[in-house]
Write a protein that holds these residues in place. Structure first.
Motif, PDB file in Angstrom:
ATOM      1  N   THR A   1     -36.728  89.551  37.425  1.00  0.00           N
ATOM      2  CA  THR A   1     -37.469  90.748  37.021  1.00  0.00           C
ATOM      3  C   THR A   1     -37.681  91.651  38.233  1.00  0.00           C
ATOM      4  O   THR A   1     -38.224  91.223  39.244  1.00  0.00           O
ATOM      5  CB  THR A   1     -38.843  90.371  36.425  1.00  0.00           C
ATOM      6  N   ARG A   2     -37.236  92.899  38.100  1.00  0.00           N
ATOM      7  CA  ARG A   2     -37.502  93.906  39.137  1.00  0.00           C
ATOM      8  C   ARG A   2     -38.662  94.758  38.651  1.00  0.00           C
ATOM      9  O   ARG A   2     -38.638  95.268  37.534  1.00  0.00           O
ATOM     10  CB  ARG A   2     -36.257  94.770  39.378  1.00  0.00           C
ATOM     11  N   TRP A   3     -39.696  94.891  39.496  1.00  0.00           N
ATOM     12  CA  TRP A   3     -40.913  95.555  39.053  1.00  0.00           C
ATOM     13  C   TRP A   3     -41.422  96.565  40.076  1.00  0.00           C
ATOM     14  O   TRP A   3     -41.077  96.520  41.252  1.00  0.00           O
ATOM     15  CB  TRP A   3     -42.015  94.537  38.748  1.00  0.00           C
ATOM     16  N   THR A   4     -42.262  97.462  39.571  1.00  0.00           N
ATOM     17  CA  THR A   4     -43.035  98.375  40.419  1.00  0.00           C
ATOM     18  C   THR A   4     -44.509  98.089  40.175  1.00  0.00           C
ATOM     19  O   THR A   4     -44.938  97.906  39.033  1.00  0.00           O
ATOM     20  CB  THR A   4     -42.733  99.848  40.084  1.00  0.00           C
ATOM     21  N   TRP A   5     -45.266  98.015  41.259  1.00  0.00           N
ATOM     22  CA  TRP A   5     -46.704  97.718  41.209  1.00  0.00           C
ATOM     23  C   TRP A   5     -47.462  98.949  41.681  1.00  0.00           C
ATOM     24  O   TRP A   5     -47.154  99.509  42.730  1.00  0.00           O
ATOM     25  CB  TRP A   5     -46.963  96.522  42.106  1.00  0.00           C
ATOM     26  N   ASN A   6     -48.431  99.383  40.896  1.00  0.00           N
ATOM     27  CA  ASN A   6     -49.275 100.522  41.284  1.00  0.00           C
ATOM     28  C   ASN A   6     -50.732 100.083  41.247  1.00  0.00           C
ATOM     29  O   ASN A   6     -51.169  99.445  40.272  1.00  0.00           O
ATOM     30  CB  ASN A   6     -49.074 101.695  40.321  1.00  0.00           C
ATOM     31  N   GLY A   7     -51.492 100.388  42.299  1.00  0.00           N
ATOM     32  CA  GLY A   7     -52.874  99.944  42.356  1.00  0.00           C
ATOM     33  C   GLY A   7     -53.773 100.927  43.077  1.00  0.00           C
ATOM     34  O   GLY A   7     -53.316 101.838  43.773  1.00  0.00           O
ATOM     35  N   THR A   8     -55.078 100.716  42.879  1.00  0.00           N
ATOM     36  CA  THR A   8     -56.104 101.458  43.611  1.00  0.00           C
ATOM     37  C   THR A   8     -56.884 100.472  44.460  1.00  0.00           C
ATOM     38  O   THR A   8     -57.395  99.469  43.944  1.00  0.00           O
ATOM     39  CB  THR A   8     -57.064 102.181  42.644  1.00  0.00           C
TER      40      THR A   8
ATOM     41  N   MET B   1     -44.541  94.047  51.140  1.00  0.00           N
ATOM     42  CA  MET B   1     -45.895  93.940  51.687  1.00  0.00           C
ATOM     43  C   MET B   1     -46.064  94.848  52.907  1.00  0.00           C
ATOM     44  O   MET B   1     -47.121  95.455  53.105  1.00  0.00           O
ATOM     45  CB  MET B   1     -46.203  92.492  52.051  1.00  0.00           C
ATOM     46  N   LEU B   2     -45.020  94.973  53.724  1.00  0.00           N
ATOM     47  CA  LEU B   2     -45.108  95.839  54.904  1.00  0.00           C
ATOM     48  C   LEU B   2     -45.359  97.294  54.488  1.00  0.00           C
ATOM     49  O   LEU B   2     -46.183  97.991  55.093  1.00  0.00           O
ATOM     50  CB  LEU B   2     -43.827  95.746  55.736  1.00  0.00           C
ATOM     51  N   GLY B   3     -44.672  97.736  53.439  1.00  0.00           N
ATOM     52  CA  GLY B   3     -44.886  99.090  52.948  1.00  0.00           C
ATOM     53  C   GLY B   3     -46.302  99.284  52.423  1.00  0.00           C
ATOM     54  O   GLY B   3     -46.913 100.338  52.636  1.00  0.00           O
ATOM     55  N   LEU B   4     -46.842  98.262  51.745  1.00  0.00           N
ATOM     56  CA  LEU B   4     -48.213  98.347  51.245  1.00  0.00           C
ATOM     57  C   LEU B   4     -49.202  98.452  52.394  1.00  0.00           C
ATOM     58  O   LEU B   4     -50.118  99.288  52.376  1.00  0.00           O
ATOM     59  CB  LEU B   4     -48.530  97.122  50.384  1.00  0.00           C
ATOM     60  N   MET B   5     -49.027  97.610  53.423  1.00  0.00           N
ATOM     61  CA  MET B   5     -49.936  97.638  54.560  1.00  0.00           C
ATOM     62  C   MET B   5     -49.856  98.971  55.300  1.00  0.00           C
ATOM     63  O   MET B   5     -50.846  99.486  55.813  1.00  0.00           O
ATOM     64  CB  MET B   5     -49.625  96.483  55.517  1.00  0.00           C
ATOM     65  N   GLY B   6     -48.650  99.567  55.311  1.00  0.00           N
ATOM     66  CA  GLY B   6     -48.490 100.889  55.929  1.00  0.00           C
ATOM     67  C   GLY B   6     -49.282 101.944  55.168  1.00  0.00           C
ATOM     68  O   GLY B   6     -49.910 102.824  55.775  1.00  0.00           O
ATOM     69  N   GLN B   7     -49.250 101.884  53.843  1.00  0.00           N
ATOM     70  CA  GLN B   7     -50.009 102.847  53.035  1.00  0.00           C
ATOM     71  C   GLN B   7     -51.518 102.700  53.247  1.00  0.00           C
ATOM     72  O   GLN B   7     -52.254 103.684  53.185  1.00  0.00           O
ATOM     73  CB  GLN B   7     -49.683 102.639  51.551  1.00  0.00           C
ATOM     74  N   LEU B   8     -51.957 101.471  53.517  1.00  0.00           N
ATOM     75  CA  LEU B   8     -53.385 101.217  53.742  1.00  0.00           C
ATOM     76  C   LEU B   8     -53.802 101.502  55.172  1.00  0.00           C
ATOM     77  O   LEU B   8     -54.988 101.404  55.512  1.00  0.00           O
ATOM     78  CB  LEU B   8     -53.727  99.760  53.396  1.00  0.00           C
ATOM     79  N   GLY B   9     -52.826 101.882  56.028  1.00  0.00           N
ATOM     80  CA  GLY B   9     -53.150 102.226  57.407  1.00  0.00           C
ATOM     81  C   GLY B   9     -53.311 101.034  58.314  1.00  0.00           C
ATOM     82  O   GLY B   9     -53.765 101.175  59.460  1.00  0.00           O
TER      83      GLY B   9
ATOM     84  N   MET C   1     -57.668 104.327  48.052  1.00  0.00           N
ATOM     85  CA  MET C   1     -56.332 104.921  47.988  1.00  0.00           C
ATOM     86  C   MET C   1     -55.550 104.382  46.803  1.00  0.00           C
ATOM     87  O   MET C   1     -55.674 103.219  46.422  1.00  0.00           O
ATOM     88  CB  MET C   1     -55.559 104.629  49.274  1.00  0.00           C
ATOM     89  N   ASP C   2     -54.700 105.243  46.237  1.00  0.00           N
ATOM     90  CA  ASP C   2     -53.711 104.811  45.261  1.00  0.00           C
ATOM     91  C   ASP C   2     -52.454 104.413  46.022  1.00  0.00           C
ATOM     92  O   ASP C   2     -51.926 105.192  46.833  1.00  0.00           O
ATOM     93  CB  ASP C   2     -53.385 105.937  44.275  1.00  0.00           C
ATOM     94  N   VAL C   3     -52.002 103.199  45.787  1.00  0.00           N
ATOM     95  CA  VAL C   3     -50.864 102.660  46.537  1.00  0.00           C
ATOM     96  C   VAL C   3     -49.821 102.124  45.554  1.00  0.00           C
ATOM     97  O   VAL C   3     -50.102 101.883  44.377  1.00  0.00           O
ATOM     98  CB  VAL C   3     -51.324 101.534  47.493  1.00  0.00           C
ATOM     99  N   THR C   4     -48.617 101.937  46.060  1.00  0.00           N
ATOM    100  CA  THR C   4     -47.525 101.449  45.212  1.00  0.00           C
ATOM    101  C   THR C   4     -46.659 100.481  46.003  1.00  0.00           C
ATOM    102  O   THR C   4     -46.636 100.511  47.253  1.00  0.00           O
ATOM    103  CB  THR C   4     -46.676 102.617  44.674  1.00  0.00           C
ATOM    104  N   MET C   5     -45.945  99.625  45.278  1.00  0.00           N
ATOM    105  CA  MET C   5     -45.121  98.599  45.920  1.00  0.00           C
ATOM    106  C   MET C   5     -44.031  98.195  44.941  1.00  0.00           C
ATOM    107  O   MET C   5     -44.236  98.198  43.720  1.00  0.00           O
ATOM    108  CB  MET C   5     -46.023  97.396  46.273  1.00  0.00           C
ATOM    109  N   THR C   6     -42.860  97.866  45.458  1.00  0.00           N
ATOM    110  CA  THR C   6     -41.772  97.389  44.607  1.00  0.00           C
ATOM    111  C   THR C   6     -41.446  95.953  44.966  1.00  0.00           C
ATOM    112  O   THR C   6     -41.700  95.506  46.090  1.00  0.00           O
ATOM    113  CB  THR C   6     -40.513  98.252  44.772  1.00  0.00           C
ATOM    114  N   GLY C   7     -40.890  95.236  44.007  1.00  0.00           N
ATOM    115  CA  GLY C   7     -40.555  93.842  44.275  1.00  0.00           C
ATOM    116  C   GLY C   7     -39.690  93.237  43.182  1.00  0.00           C
ATOM    117  O   GLY C   7     -39.370  93.876  42.170  1.00  0.00           O
TER     118      GLY C   7
END
Length: 232
Positions: free
Chosen positions: A173-180, A220-228, A193-199
């Protein structure tokens, strides 16, 4: 899958019938239009044999039937049977893999089901998760529930399934995750922040459709980048 042909026959010579099918596969190599074939015997009557053959379309099935090799094999098949085989032609109106549906249900439950005990509906006891972001694999329902609570405490989120492929006992399963981000996450205070991640996740499934093992890969690296937390 759009067209399926079911062949019913009665024979006590199942081994000979299997060898005949192997002969047909060899003789029609590069010509046949069938994409999948399953042969089964009736538990209550071992002489009742059913073959289910899948084709991309009815027209492809007819081309397959018109092959001279198919005609010869059919005549040999009749000779092995106690009575004339019967054929049922089916146009497929619904094709749903329960394993794929269970993976979708799992992602929905992770994101929104308040009662994590309901994860038992789709996960087998002793479920084993492989997640490269965790130092140790996750074993068992209690550990899975702790992992789910950790993500829920940090984010309001949902999954969107982009693609699913099922083969044998595996579902990819290829998914996109969107969260606040509204709670502590690995020491990062809530940012709103509204953040997003693929996996992607590959699940191994039991015969009853329950999931017994999962292998996750996500950004996860992209998510951590969005969170600063790391430099983008």
């Amino acid at each position: 899958m759009t067209f399926v042909q079911i062949i019913d026959c009665k024979t006590t010579r199942v081994d000979d019938l299997n060898r005949l099918m192997d002969k047909w596969v060899e003789q029609t190599k590069g010509k046949r239009t069938a994409t999948h074939s399953i042969v089964g015997t009736d538990r209550s009557d071992a002489s009742h044999v059913v073959e289910i053959v899948e084709f991309p379309s009815y027209e492809d099935a007819m081309r397959n039937s018109q092959l001279p090799e198919t005609d010869r094999i059919f005549r040999e098949m009749v000779a092995l049977c106690d009575e004339m085989p019967t054929f049922t032609d089916l146009d497929v109106v619904r094709d749903e893999s329960l394993t794929k549906a269970n993976v979708r249900r799992l992602l929905e439950m992770i994101a929104s089901e308040d009662d994590t005990a309901l994860l038992d509906e789709v996960l087998a006891e002793g479920y084993h998760d492989h997640d490269p972001t965790n130092p140790q694999d996750t074993y068992g329902m209690d550990a899975v529930r702790r992992e789910v609570r950790m993500w829920r405490d940090a984010f309001d989120f949902r999954f969107t399934v982009e693609d699913q492929i099922a083969e044998g006992d595996r579902v990819c399963t290829r998914w996109t995750w969107n969260g606040t981000h509204n709670g502590d996450f690995m020491g990062i205070q809530p940012t709103g922040m509204d953040v997003t991640m693929t996996g992607t996740v590959i699940h191994r499934c039991r015969e009853d459709g329950k999931l017994v093992e999962g292998w996750w890969q996500y950004d996860m690296l992209g998510l951590m980048g969005q969170l600063g937390a790391v430099e983008a």
